[in-house]
Design an enzyme around this catalytic site. Structure first.
Site, PDB file in Angstrom:
ATOM      1  N   GLY A 179      12.867   3.636   7.027  1.00  0.00           N
ATOM      2  CA  GLY A 179      12.439   5.015   7.246  1.00  0.00           C
ATOM      3  C   GLY A 179      12.644   5.456   8.685  1.00  0.00           C
ATOM      4  O   GLY A 179      12.403   4.683   9.618  1.00  0.00           O
ATOM      5  N   GLN A 180      13.048   6.696   8.850  1.00  0.00           N
ATOM      6  CA  GLN A 180      13.149   7.307  10.192  1.00  0.00           C
ATOM      7  C   GLN A 180      11.778   7.363  10.869  1.00  0.00           C
ATOM      8  O   GLN A 180      11.667   7.407  12.088  1.00  0.00           O
ATOM      9  CB  GLN A 180      13.747   8.723  10.050  1.00  0.00           C
ATOM     10  CG  GLN A 180      13.797   9.543  11.314  1.00  0.00           C
ATOM     11  CD  GLN A 180      14.740   8.954  12.362  1.00  0.00           C
ATOM     12  OE1 GLN A 180      15.663   8.201  12.036  1.00  0.00           O
ATOM     13  NE2 GLN A 180      14.493   9.284  13.624  1.00  0.00           N
ATOM     14  N   LYS A 181      10.710   7.330  10.073  1.00  0.00           N
ATOM     15  CA  LYS A 181       9.335   7.316  10.594  1.00  0.00           C
ATOM     16  C   LYS A 181       9.176   6.258  11.700  1.00  0.00           C
ATOM     17  O   LYS A 181       8.494   6.478  12.684  1.00  0.00           O
ATOM     18  CB  LYS A 181       8.375   7.031   9.436  1.00  0.00           C
ATOM     19  CG  LYS A 181       6.982   6.578   9.798  1.00  0.00           C
ATOM     20  CD  LYS A 181       6.170   7.706  10.329  1.00  0.00           C
ATOM     21  CE  LYS A 181       4.695   7.395  10.522  1.00  0.00           C
ATOM     22  NZ  LYS A 181       4.316   6.044  10.784  1.00  0.00           N
ATOM     23  N   ASP A 182       9.794   5.087  11.483  1.00  0.00           N
ATOM     24  CA  ASP A 182       9.753   4.015  12.482  1.00  0.00           C
ATOM     25  C   ASP A 182      11.115   3.963  13.175  1.00  0.00           C
ATOM     26  O   ASP A 182      11.906   3.044  12.958  1.00  0.00           O
ATOM     27  CB  ASP A 182       9.397   2.691  11.806  1.00  0.00           C
ATOM     28  CG  ASP A 182       8.025   2.747  11.166  1.00  0.00           C
ATOM     29  OD1 ASP A 182       7.034   2.553  11.874  1.00  0.00           O
ATOM     30  OD2 ASP A 182       7.940   3.029   9.952  1.00  0.00           O
TER      31      ASP A 182
ATOM     32  N   HIS B   1       7.393   5.333   1.311  1.00  0.00           N
ATOM     33  CA  HIS B   1       8.037   4.120   0.788  1.00  0.00           C
ATOM     34  C   HIS B   1       8.859   4.448  -0.465  1.00  0.00           C
ATOM     35  O   HIS B   1       9.983   3.978  -0.624  1.00  0.00           O
ATOM     36  CB  HIS B   1       6.986   3.081   0.372  1.00  0.00           C
ATOM     37  CG  HIS B   1       6.099   2.606   1.472  1.00  0.00           C
ATOM     38  ND1 HIS B   1       4.761   2.899   1.516  1.00  0.00           N
ATOM     39  CD2 HIS B   1       6.354   1.829   2.559  1.00  0.00           C
ATOM     40  CE1 HIS B   1       4.220   2.323   2.581  1.00  0.00           C
ATOM     41  NE2 HIS B   1       5.159   1.678   3.235  1.00  0.00           N
TER      42      HIS B   1
ATOM     43  N   SER C 222       1.673   7.608   6.086  1.00  0.00           N
ATOM     44  CA  SER C 222       1.530   6.263   6.641  1.00  0.00           C
ATOM     45  C   SER C 222       0.403   5.560   5.907  1.00  0.00           C
ATOM     46  O   SER C 222      -0.604   6.189   5.553  1.00  0.00           O
ATOM     47  CB  SER C 222       1.191   6.349   8.135  1.00  0.00           C
ATOM     48  OG  SER C 222       0.675   5.106   8.587  1.00  0.00           O
TER      49      SER C 222
ATOM     50  N   TYR D  87       0.861  -1.185   0.000  1.00  0.00           N
ATOM     51  CA  TYR D  87       0.000   0.000   0.000  1.00  0.00           C
ATOM     52  C   TYR D  87       0.901   1.241   0.000  1.00  0.00           C
ATOM     53  O   TYR D  87       0.842   2.105   0.869  1.00  0.00           O
ATOM     54  CB  TYR D  87      -0.975   0.014   1.187  1.00  0.00           C
ATOM     55  CG  TYR D  87      -2.256   0.725   0.816  1.00  0.00           C
ATOM     56  CD1 TYR D  87      -3.154   0.141  -0.080  1.00  0.00           C
ATOM     57  CD2 TYR D  87      -2.546   1.987   1.309  1.00  0.00           C
ATOM     58  CE1 TYR D  87      -4.304   0.805  -0.464  1.00  0.00           C
ATOM     59  CE2 TYR D  87      -3.700   2.655   0.931  1.00  0.00           C
ATOM     60  CZ  TYR D  87      -4.568   2.059   0.053  1.00  0.00           C
ATOM     61  OH  TYR D  87      -5.700   2.725  -0.331  1.00  0.00           O
TER      62      TYR D  87
HETATM   63  P1  AMP Z   1       5.743  -0.282   6.220  1.00  0.00           P
HETATM   64  O1  AMP Z   1       5.177  -0.642   4.891  1.00  0.00           O
HETATM   65  O2  AMP Z   1       4.846   0.571   7.050  1.00  0.00           O
HETATM   66  O3  AMP Z   1       6.311  -1.472   6.959  1.00  0.00           O
HETATM   67  O4  AMP Z   1       6.991   0.658   5.931  1.00  0.00           O
HETATM   68  C1  AMP Z   1       8.053   0.203   5.132  1.00  0.00           C
HETATM   69  C2  AMP Z   1       9.228   1.142   5.271  1.00  0.00           C
HETATM   70  O5  AMP Z   1       8.833   2.450   4.849  1.00  0.00           O
HETATM   71  C3  AMP Z   1       9.706   1.273   6.724  1.00  0.00           C
HETATM   72  O6  AMP Z   1      11.140   1.297   6.746  1.00  0.00           O
HETATM   73  C4  AMP Z   1       9.139   2.596   7.135  1.00  0.00           C
HETATM   74  O7  AMP Z   1       9.889   3.244   8.150  1.00  0.00           O
HETATM   75  C5  AMP Z   1       9.197   3.382   5.840  1.00  0.00           C
HETATM   76  N1  AMP Z   1       8.254   4.505   5.886  1.00  0.00           N
HETATM   77  C6  AMP Z   1       6.932   4.450   6.218  1.00  0.00           C
HETATM   78  N2  AMP Z   1       6.392   5.687   6.214  1.00  0.00           N
HETATM   79  C7  AMP Z   1       7.395   6.533   5.896  1.00  0.00           C
HETATM   80  C8  AMP Z   1       7.480   7.964   5.755  1.00  0.00           C
HETATM   81  N3  AMP Z   1       6.419   8.760   5.936  1.00  0.00           N
HETATM   82  N4  AMP Z   1       8.672   8.502   5.412  1.00  0.00           N
HETATM   83  C9  AMP Z   1       9.765   7.705   5.224  1.00  0.00           C
HETATM   84  N5  AMP Z   1       9.751   6.365   5.340  1.00  0.00           N
HETATM   85  C10 AMP Z   1       8.587   5.782   5.683  1.00  0.00           C
END
Ligand code: AMP
Length: 280
Positions: free
Chosen positions: A144-147, A34, A182, A29
Site C-alpha cells: 500500500g502507498q499508505k506505507d 488490505h 489503518s 485485522y
Molecule cells: P499492515 O497489515 O499494516 O502491515 O499492512 C499490510 C499492507 O496493507 C501494507 O502494504 C500496507 O501499506 C497496506 N495498507 C494498510 N493500510 C492501507 C490503506 N489504508 N490503503 C491501502 N493499503 C493499505
C-alpha cells in the site's frame, strides 16, 4: 480458499497455484485498505496468496506489539469473500526459529523519517518480507502507498537482492472524511477519531498550496505543520516533503519534480502516519 501454517504445507500448496501468483503481505485485522490489495491482485494474477503475520521484529520495545489487534476468524472470512486462493498464517517459531540469526538491512532509504523514529523497524520489515518472498515465490507483490517509505525500502531490497518479482503499490484507501484506513484506528476514542482527520487536512492544505503555485518545499512543510499545530490532541513526530524514491528531504523548489508529503503524528497514545504524492 486454502489456509496453511507450516512451510512444507505452504510449499506444497504453492506448487498447485497457477501463474502468475500475486502476494499481499499483511499483519491481519484486515480492513478495506488490505482488501484493496487483495482485489487488485485478484484482477491481475491467476492466483492470490495472502500472508497474515504480526511481525515482532518490526516493533520497537515500547510499541504496541502486545496490544496489536488480531481476529483471524474474521480475516479468513473476509479473504474468502475476496476469493483469495491461499492464506499463510505462520507461527512465530516458523518465521523466527530459536537459532535465527540472519537479517536484511537496507541502507539510506531506510534511515530518515520512519527509520529514525523507529530504530530497527525497517530491518524487521525487510527481513520478514524477504522471507515471505522466498517462501511464497510470488510473481507480483502488492503493497500500500499508505506505507510509502516501506514501499521504497522494499523496492530497494528487491533491486539489490535480485528478487525476481514485480512490486505493485496500490492507492491509499480512506474513510469519507479522509482518515487513512489503518488497523490502529481502533485505538482512537471518539474525540481522538475527530482529531485524527488533522493528518488528511494537513496533506490537503499543502496540496492546495502547491496547486496555487507554492513550490518551496519548506513552505509546504509549514502548511502541514500549521494545520497539525492547530489540533490540540495532535503531537507531531515529523512532517516531510521528500524525494519519493530516496526519502531525502527536498530543499528549495520542487521544480516540477514529484514530491512525497508525509507525516507521523501521535493522537493521544496512537501513532498515525499518512502521505500524499504531489507534482511530477
Ligand atoms: P499492515 O497489515 O499494516 O502491515 O499492512 C499490510 C499492507 O496493507 C501494507 O502494504 C500496507 O501499506 C497496506 N495498507 C494498510 N493500510 C492501507 C490503506 N489504508 N490503503 C491501502 N493499503 C493499505
Amino acid at each position: 480458499m486454502k489456509t496453511v501454517v507450516t512451510l512444507p504445507e505452504l510449499r506444497a500448496a504453492r506448487l498447485e497455484l497457477a501463474a502468475p501468483v500475486g502476494l499481499a503481505p499483511t499483519m491481519g485485522y484486515l480492513h478495506a485498505g488490505h482488501l484493496s490489495l487483495v482485489r487488485q491482485a485478484r484482477r491481475e494474477c491467476a492466483s492470490v496468496v495472502v500472508s497474515i503475520f504480526v511481525n515482532p521484529t518490526q516493533f520497537g520495545p515500547h510499541e504496541d506489539l502486545g496490544s496489536y489487534p488480531r481476529d483471524l476468524a474474521r480475516d479468513l472470512d473476509l479473504l474468502r469473500r475476496e476469493d483469495a486462493d491461499l492464506v499463510w498464517t505462520p507461527t512465530l517459531e516458523i518465521v523466527y526459529p530459536p537459532d535465527f540469526q540472519t537479517w536484511v538491512t537496507v541502507g539510506q532509504v531506510a534511515q530518515p523519517l520512519e527509520g529514525s523514529m523507529r530504530p530497527g523497524h525497517f530491518r524487521g520489515v525487510a527481513t520478514v518480507v524477504a522471507k515471505l518472498f522466498n517462501a511464497v515465490q510470488p510473481h507480483r507483490a502488492y503493497f500500500g502507498q499508505k506505507d510509502a517509505q516501506q514501499a521504497a525500502v522494499i523496492r530497494q531490497m528487491v533491486k539489490d537482492l535480485n528478487f525476481n518479482l514485480e512490486l505493485v503499490v496500490c492507492p491509499t484507501q480512506r474513510e469519507p472524511d479522509g482518515l487513512a484506513l489503518s488497523s490502529r484506528n481502533v485505538y482512537l476514542n471518539p474525540e481522538e477519531r475527530r482529531a485524527a482527520t488533522a493528518l488528511w487536512r494537513a496533506l490537503s492544505a499543502a496540496q492546495k498550496a502547491y496547486q496555487q503555485g507554492q513550490s518551496q518545499a519548506e513552505r509546504l512543510r509549514e502548511a502541514m505543520r500549521a494545520v497539525l499545530q492547530a489540533e490540540p490532541l495532535a503531537n507531531v513526530e515529523y512532517v516531510s516533503c521528500a524525494e519519493p524514491d530516496t526519502m531525502q528531504e527536498i530543499e528549495g523548489r520542487l521544480e516540477g519534480r514529484q514530491a512525497l508529503l508525509s507525516m507521523a503524528v501521535k493522537i493521544g497514545k496512537t501513532r498515525l502516519i499518512d502521505n500524499l504524492l504531489i507534482g511530477g
